[in-house]
Write a protein that holds these residues in place. Structure first.
Motif, PDB file in Angstrom:
ATOM      1  N   SER A  21      22.070 -39.751  22.022  1.00  0.00           N
ATOM      2  CA  SER A  21      22.428 -38.901  20.276  1.00  0.00           C
ATOM      3  C   SER A  21      23.768 -38.373  20.712  1.00  0.00           C
ATOM      4  O   SER A  21      24.740 -38.773  21.504  1.00  0.00           O
ATOM      5  CB  SER A  21      21.534 -37.941  20.913  1.00  0.00           C
ATOM      6  OG  SER A  21      21.962 -37.144  21.750  1.00  0.00           O
ATOM      7  N   ALA A  22      24.421 -37.781  19.509  1.00  0.00           N
ATOM      8  CA  ALA A  22      25.980 -36.575  19.564  1.00  0.00           C
ATOM      9  C   ALA A  22      25.642 -36.171  20.852  1.00  0.00           C
ATOM     10  O   ALA A  22      26.745 -35.805  21.596  1.00  0.00           O
ATOM     11  CB  ALA A  22      25.700 -36.832  18.063  1.00  0.00           C
ATOM     12  N   VAL A  23      24.736 -35.323  21.123  1.00  0.00           N
ATOM     13  CA  VAL A  23      24.819 -34.412  22.125  1.00  0.00           C
ATOM     14  C   VAL A  23      25.331 -34.827  23.774  1.00  0.00           C
ATOM     15  O   VAL A  23      26.115 -34.984  24.515  1.00  0.00           O
ATOM     16  CB  VAL A  23      23.249 -34.036  22.207  1.00  0.00           C
ATOM     17  CG1 VAL A  23      23.331 -32.548  23.347  1.00  0.00           C
ATOM     18  CG2 VAL A  23      23.517 -32.536  21.251  1.00  0.00           C
ATOM     19  N   GLU A  24      24.455 -36.528  23.799  1.00  0.00           N
ATOM     20  CA  GLU A  24      24.238 -37.158  25.089  1.00  0.00           C
ATOM     21  C   GLU A  24      26.136 -37.712  24.860  1.00  0.00           C
ATOM     22  O   GLU A  24      27.040 -37.306  26.017  1.00  0.00           O
ATOM     23  CB  GLU A  24      23.777 -38.685  24.661  1.00  0.00           C
ATOM     24  CG  GLU A  24      21.902 -38.246  25.596  1.00  0.00           C
ATOM     25  CD  GLU A  24      21.495 -39.773  25.131  1.00  0.00           C
ATOM     26  OE1 GLU A  24      21.097 -40.204  26.398  1.00  0.00           O
ATOM     27  OE2 GLU A  24      20.595 -39.939  23.830  1.00  0.00           O
ATOM     28  N   GLY A  47      37.736 -27.130  23.294  1.00  0.00           N
ATOM     29  CA  GLY A  47      37.223 -25.398  22.147  1.00  0.00           C
ATOM     30  C   GLY A  47      35.978 -25.687  23.376  1.00  0.00           C
ATOM     31  O   GLY A  47      36.151 -26.211  24.381  1.00  0.00           O
ATOM     32  N   ALA A  48      35.109 -25.013  23.308  1.00  0.00           N
ATOM     33  CA  ALA A  48      33.919 -24.173  24.493  1.00  0.00           C
ATOM     34  C   ALA A  48      33.196 -25.192  24.265  1.00  0.00           C
ATOM     35  O   ALA A  48      32.358 -25.756  23.280  1.00  0.00           O
ATOM     36  CB  ALA A  48      33.852 -22.473  23.569  1.00  0.00           C
ATOM     37  N   LEU A  53      28.873 -28.873  22.575  1.00  0.00           N
ATOM     38  CA  LEU A  53      27.429 -29.341  22.008  1.00  0.00           C
ATOM     39  C   LEU A  53      26.940 -28.626  20.908  1.00  0.00           C
ATOM     40  O   LEU A  53      26.043 -29.821  20.240  1.00  0.00           O
ATOM     41  CB  LEU A  53      26.815 -28.659  23.534  1.00  0.00           C
ATOM     42  CG  LEU A  53      27.245 -29.014  24.807  1.00  0.00           C
ATOM     43  CD1 LEU A  53      26.938 -28.984  26.138  1.00  0.00           C
ATOM     44  CD2 LEU A  53      26.974 -30.836  24.431  1.00  0.00           C
ATOM     45  N   ASP A  54      27.587 -27.568  20.285  1.00  0.00           N
ATOM     46  CA  ASP A  54      26.063 -27.538  19.221  1.00  0.00           C
ATOM     47  C   ASP A  54      26.777 -28.189  18.058  1.00  0.00           C
ATOM     48  O   ASP A  54      25.881 -28.702  17.314  1.00  0.00           O
ATOM     49  CB  ASP A  54      26.543 -25.816  18.933  1.00  0.00           C
ATOM     50  CG  ASP A  54      25.290 -24.893  19.886  1.00  0.00           C
ATOM     51  OD1 ASP A  54      25.058 -25.363  20.578  1.00  0.00           O
ATOM     52  OD2 ASP A  54      26.250 -23.550  19.917  1.00  0.00           O
ATOM     53  N   ALA A  55      27.816 -28.070  18.224  1.00  0.00           N
ATOM     54  CA  ALA A  55      28.321 -28.985  16.960  1.00  0.00           C
ATOM     55  C   ALA A  55      27.925 -30.267  17.038  1.00  0.00           C
ATOM     56  O   ALA A  55      27.358 -30.957  15.768  1.00  0.00           O
ATOM     57  CB  ALA A  55      29.894 -28.870  16.730  1.00  0.00           C
ATOM     58  N   ALA A  56      27.719 -30.822  18.314  1.00  0.00           N
ATOM     59  CA  ALA A  56      27.354 -32.357  18.269  1.00  0.00           C
ATOM     60  C   ALA A  56      25.772 -32.618  17.505  1.00  0.00           C
ATOM     61  O   ALA A  56      24.827 -33.038  17.109  1.00  0.00           O
ATOM     62  CB  ALA A  56      26.988 -33.261  19.606  1.00  0.00           C
ATOM     63  N   ARG A  57      24.244 -31.607  18.162  1.00  0.00           N
ATOM     64  CA  ARG A  57      23.259 -30.680  17.762  1.00  0.00           C
ATOM     65  C   ARG A  57      23.430 -31.461  16.866  1.00  0.00           C
ATOM     66  O   ARG A  57      22.539 -31.661  15.681  1.00  0.00           O
ATOM     67  CB  ARG A  57      22.571 -29.827  18.455  1.00  0.00           C
ATOM     68  CG  ARG A  57      21.683 -29.697  18.887  1.00  0.00           C
ATOM     69  CD  ARG A  57      20.800 -28.349  19.491  1.00  0.00           C
ATOM     70  NE  ARG A  57      21.355 -28.922  20.504  1.00  0.00           N
ATOM     71  CZ  ARG A  57      22.067 -28.224  22.323  1.00  0.00           C
ATOM     72  NH1 ARG A  57      22.758 -27.152  21.289  1.00  0.00           N
ATOM     73  NH2 ARG A  57      22.300 -28.988  23.028  1.00  0.00           N
ATOM     74  N   ALA A 113      33.087 -37.420  12.053  1.00  0.00           N
ATOM     75  CA  ALA A 113      33.517 -37.188  12.850  1.00  0.00           C
ATOM     76  C   ALA A 113      33.054 -35.857  13.217  1.00  0.00           C
ATOM     77  O   ALA A 113      33.373 -34.385  13.164  1.00  0.00           O
ATOM     78  CB  ALA A 113      35.057 -37.054  13.288  1.00  0.00           C
ATOM     79  N   VAL A 114      33.026 -35.460  14.913  1.00  0.00           N
ATOM     80  CA  VAL A 114      33.303 -34.281  15.323  1.00  0.00           C
ATOM     81  C   VAL A 114      34.735 -33.683  16.357  1.00  0.00           C
ATOM     82  O   VAL A 114      34.611 -34.373  17.680  1.00  0.00           O
ATOM     83  CB  VAL A 114      32.037 -34.102  16.500  1.00  0.00           C
ATOM     84  CG1 VAL A 114      31.739 -32.461  17.047  1.00  0.00           C
ATOM     85  CG2 VAL A 114      31.017 -34.333  15.586  1.00  0.00           C
ATOM     86  N   PHE A 115      35.004 -32.845  15.850  1.00  0.00           N
ATOM     87  CA  PHE A 115      36.252 -32.280  16.457  1.00  0.00           C
ATOM     88  C   PHE A 115      36.276 -31.553  17.478  1.00  0.00           C
ATOM     89  O   PHE A 115      35.590 -30.975  17.261  1.00  0.00           O
ATOM     90  CB  PHE A 115      37.244 -31.414  15.276  1.00  0.00           C
ATOM     91  CG  PHE A 115      37.528 -32.823  13.869  1.00  0.00           C
ATOM     92  CD1 PHE A 115      38.378 -33.734  14.485  1.00  0.00           C
ATOM     93  CD2 PHE A 115      37.163 -32.647  13.082  1.00  0.00           C
ATOM     94  CE1 PHE A 115      38.711 -34.398  13.518  1.00  0.00           C
ATOM     95  CE2 PHE A 115      37.563 -33.140  11.900  1.00  0.00           C
ATOM     96  CZ  PHE A 115      37.969 -34.129  11.849  1.00  0.00           C
ATOM     97  N   ILE A 116      36.482 -32.135  18.411  1.00  0.00           N
ATOM     98  CA  ILE A 116      37.040 -31.347  20.071  1.00  0.00           C
ATOM     99  C   ILE A 116      38.198 -30.583  20.242  1.00  0.00           C
ATOM    100  O   ILE A 116      37.783 -29.748  21.534  1.00  0.00           O
ATOM    101  CB  ILE A 116      36.090 -32.508  21.046  1.00  0.00           C
ATOM    102  CG1 ILE A 116      36.563 -33.275  21.203  1.00  0.00           C
ATOM    103  CG2 ILE A 116      35.095 -32.949  21.200  1.00  0.00           C
ATOM    104  CD1 ILE A 116      37.559 -34.264  22.446  1.00  0.00           C
TER     105      ILE A 116
END
Length: 470
Positions: A21-24, A47-48, A53-57, A113-116
Motif C-alpha cells: 500500500s502507499a501507506v506502507e 511534512g508532518a 500518512l494521510d496523503a498516502a492513505r 506523486a505524493v509530496f513529502i
C-alpha cells in the motif's frame, strides 16, 4: 529486500498490483529518512508524518493517476510545491508555504506523486556545493566530511541513501550532473525545451537552465522524464513529447563515442579523474561501441567567456527584484551579488558578442554529431571536497578566479542546451565516487538513454555499491 532499496518502477508495479500500500511505502520512507537523513541533511522541510500518512492513505483510496501513484517525492527547494515552503536556501525569501505547484511539480502530482518535502540546494542554486544559511550543509553519503555537490545535492544524496527512489533536479551549470557523479547515481539534463519551466516573465533571452530527472537507474530516469516533459503552449521552443521508456533497451554495437578528455589540457583535473572516465569508456568498448579521442572543437576560453557573461545576464534578470530591495539585498550571499552586478554591467553589444560565440559553438557541435552518437567529458574536475569548504580555490597548481570556475567542464553542454546524462563511473583510489557526462545532439535524449541503459546493465554502480549507512 527493504522497500526503499527497490527501484521506482518496481515500487510502482507493486502498488498497482496491491502487493503493498502507499501507506506502507510512506512509512518505510519516513523510517528511512529518520535513520539516515541526520547524517547527510538531504531532505528538508519534511511534512508532518501524520499528514503524509494521510496523503498516502488518500492515494490508496483513489483511482490510479499514473506510474508515480503513491510514490513519495521530495522536490528540489527551487520549485514550488503547494503547501510547502520554497526557501531557495535564502533568508531573503518569505517563510510561507507556496500556494500552487510549478508546472513540473503539477505534472508529477498529476501522475500520482505524493509530496513529502523538499531537497536541499545552495542559495538560489548558485554553486556546486549544497549549503545555505536556512537548512545547512548536505553531506556526501560516501564520506560525511565531503560535499555532495550541487545544486541538486540534496536530491542526489537522498537517492543514494534510499530516502527517495526517484527525484527531480535542475541544471544551469552541472547541477544534474556534478551531484549525480559525486553520489553514484544518474542525473539527466534534457535537451533545452524538453522540460518547460514556468510561463512567467521573459521567456526568450535566457535558455541556460532546465529541470530534469535523477534516479539510480536509467529506466526510472526515462520514466520520470516522460512525466516532466512535453511542450507548454504558453512557452516557446518546446519539444514534442516522446516515449522514452519503451525504446530504452537497444543494442549499442557500432555506436560512435568521442572522448574530449580535458579539452586539450584546458581543463585542469585532479589526479585520477581522467583515469576513472577512461575506465567507463572501456566498458562501452566492451559493449561494442567505438570510442575515439576528439580534439577540442573550439577554444575553451571562448566558451567560458560566453558563459560567464550570459549566465550573469540571466541571473541578473532572475534576481534583480531582490537586489533592488535594500532589505533583501542585504541578505543575498556575495556570489549572488557578484552575478547580478556583473550581469547588470553588460552592454547590449557585449551580450550580442557573447551570443555569437555561443552560436558558433552550437554549429561546431552539430558538425561533430554528424560523426559521433555521443561525446564524453568528466562530470567534475575535482573529487568531492571537504564539506566545510565554500568551494575549491585551486585545482592542482591552478587558481580558480571565480566561485564556479572549478566546474568549467560542464559548461560546453550547458551553454548550448544539449542533452546530457551523468553516468556513475565508479570510485577513485580515495574511495570517493565520480561520473562522466555523456552528451549528444539536441533532441536526441533517447539515444543517450539507450547508451546509459546498456552501460547500466553492464555495471550497475548504484545497485552494487550503495553507501554504508545504517
Amino acid at each position: 529486500m527493504e522497500l526503499t532499496e527497490k527501484t521506482a518502477l518496481e515500487l510502482s508495479g507493486m502498488l498497482e498490483r496491491r502487493e503493498i500500500s502507499a501507506v506502507e511505502l510512506m512509512q518505510a520512507t519516513l523510517d528511512r529518512i529518520a535513520a539516515v537523513n541526520p547524517a547527510v541533511n538531504a531532505v528538508v522541510s519534511l511534512g508532518a508524518p501524520d499528514a503524509l500518512l494521510d496523503a498516502a492513505r488518500a492515494a490508496d483510496d483513489s483511482p490510479r493517476k499514473g506510474w508515480l501513484h503513491g510514490i513519495p517525492i521530495a522536490v528540489k527547494d527551487l520549485a514550488n510545491v503547494a503547501g510547502f515552503r520554497t526557501s531557495f536556501g535564502s533568508p531573503a525569501m518569505p517563510d510561507t508555504p507556496a500556494k500552487s505547484d510549478d508546472l513540473m511539480v503539477a505534472r508529477m502530482r498529476a501522475a500520482g506523486a505524493v509530496f513529502i518535502g523538499k531537497t536541499n540546494t545552495p542559495e538560489f542554486g548558485l554553486g556546486s556545493h549544497t549549503f545555505n544559511p536556512v537548512h545547512g550543509t548536505t553531506r556526501n553519503p560516501y564520506s560525511a566530511d565531503r560535499s555532495a555537490g550541487g545544486s541538486s545535492g540534496g536530491a542526489a544524496a537522498a537517492l543514494a541513501t534510499r530516502m527517495l527512489s526517484v527525484a527531480d533536479g535542475s541544471d544551469m551549470m552541472g547541477s544534474l550532473r556534478n551531484p549525480a557523479g559525486w553520489n553514484n547515481v544518474y542525473g539527466m539534463r534534457p535537451s533545452w525545451g524538453r522540460v518547460p519551466g514556468e510561463p512567467l516573465g521573459e521567456m526568450f533571452l535566457h535558455p541556460l537552465a532546465t529541470s530534469g530527472p535523477m534516479a539510480r537507474n536509467p529506466r526510472d530516469l526515462a520514466a520520470l522524464l516522460e512525466v516532466q516533459a512535453g511542450p507548454d503552449p504558453r512557452q516557446p521552443f518546446g519539444l514534442p513529447k516522446e516515449n522514452f521508456l519503451d525504446a530504452i533497451s537497444a543494442g549499442i554495437k557500432g555506436r560512435r563515442i568521442g572522448w574530449l578528455g580535458d579539452w586539450g589540457g584546458a581543463y585542469e583535473m585532479e589526479p585520477g579523474i581522467l583515469d576513472l572516465s577512461e575506465a567507463a569508456l572501456r566498458m562501452f568498448e566492451e559493449l561494442g561501441a567505438i570510442v575515439e579521442p576528439v580534439a577540442p572543437p573550439i577554444e575553451a576560453a571562448q566558451i567560458w567567456d560566453s558563459w560567464l557573461g550570459l549566465r550573469a545576464f540571466a541571473n541578473a534578470g532572475r534576481l534583480d527584484p531582490l537586489y533592488q530591495n535594500p532589505e533583501t539585498r542585504a541578505r543575498l550571499k556575495p556570489d549572488a551579488i557578484w552575478e547580478i552586478e556583473t550581469g547588470r554591467a553588460l552592454a547590449a553589444t557585449e551580450i550580442q558578442r557573447l551570443s555569437l560565440i555561443r552560436s558558433e559553438w552550437y554549429r561546431r557541435a552539430a558538425a561533430l554529431f554528424d560523426s559521433y552518437d555521443a561525446l564524453v567529458l568528466p562530470s567534475a574536475q575535482v573529487w568531492p571536497f571537504p564539506a566545510d569548504w565554500e568551494r575549491p580555490h585551486r585545482i592542482n597548481d591552478t587558481g580558480m578566479d571565480t566561485y564556479h570556475r572549478w566546474m568549467e567542464v560542464v559548461v560546453p553542454v550547458s551553454l548550448i542546451g544539449l542533452p546530457c546524462v551523468n553516468l556513475p563511473a565508479g570510485f577513485g583510489a580515495n574511495g570517493l565516487p565520480g561520473g562522466v557526462q555523456l552528451f549528444g545532439r539536441h533532441g536526441d535524449d533517447l539515444g543517450l538513454l539507450q547508451l546509459a541503459q546498456a552501460y547500466h546493465e553492464a555495471t550497475d554502480w548504484p545497485g552494487n555499491h550503495p553507501p554504508k549507512l545504517s
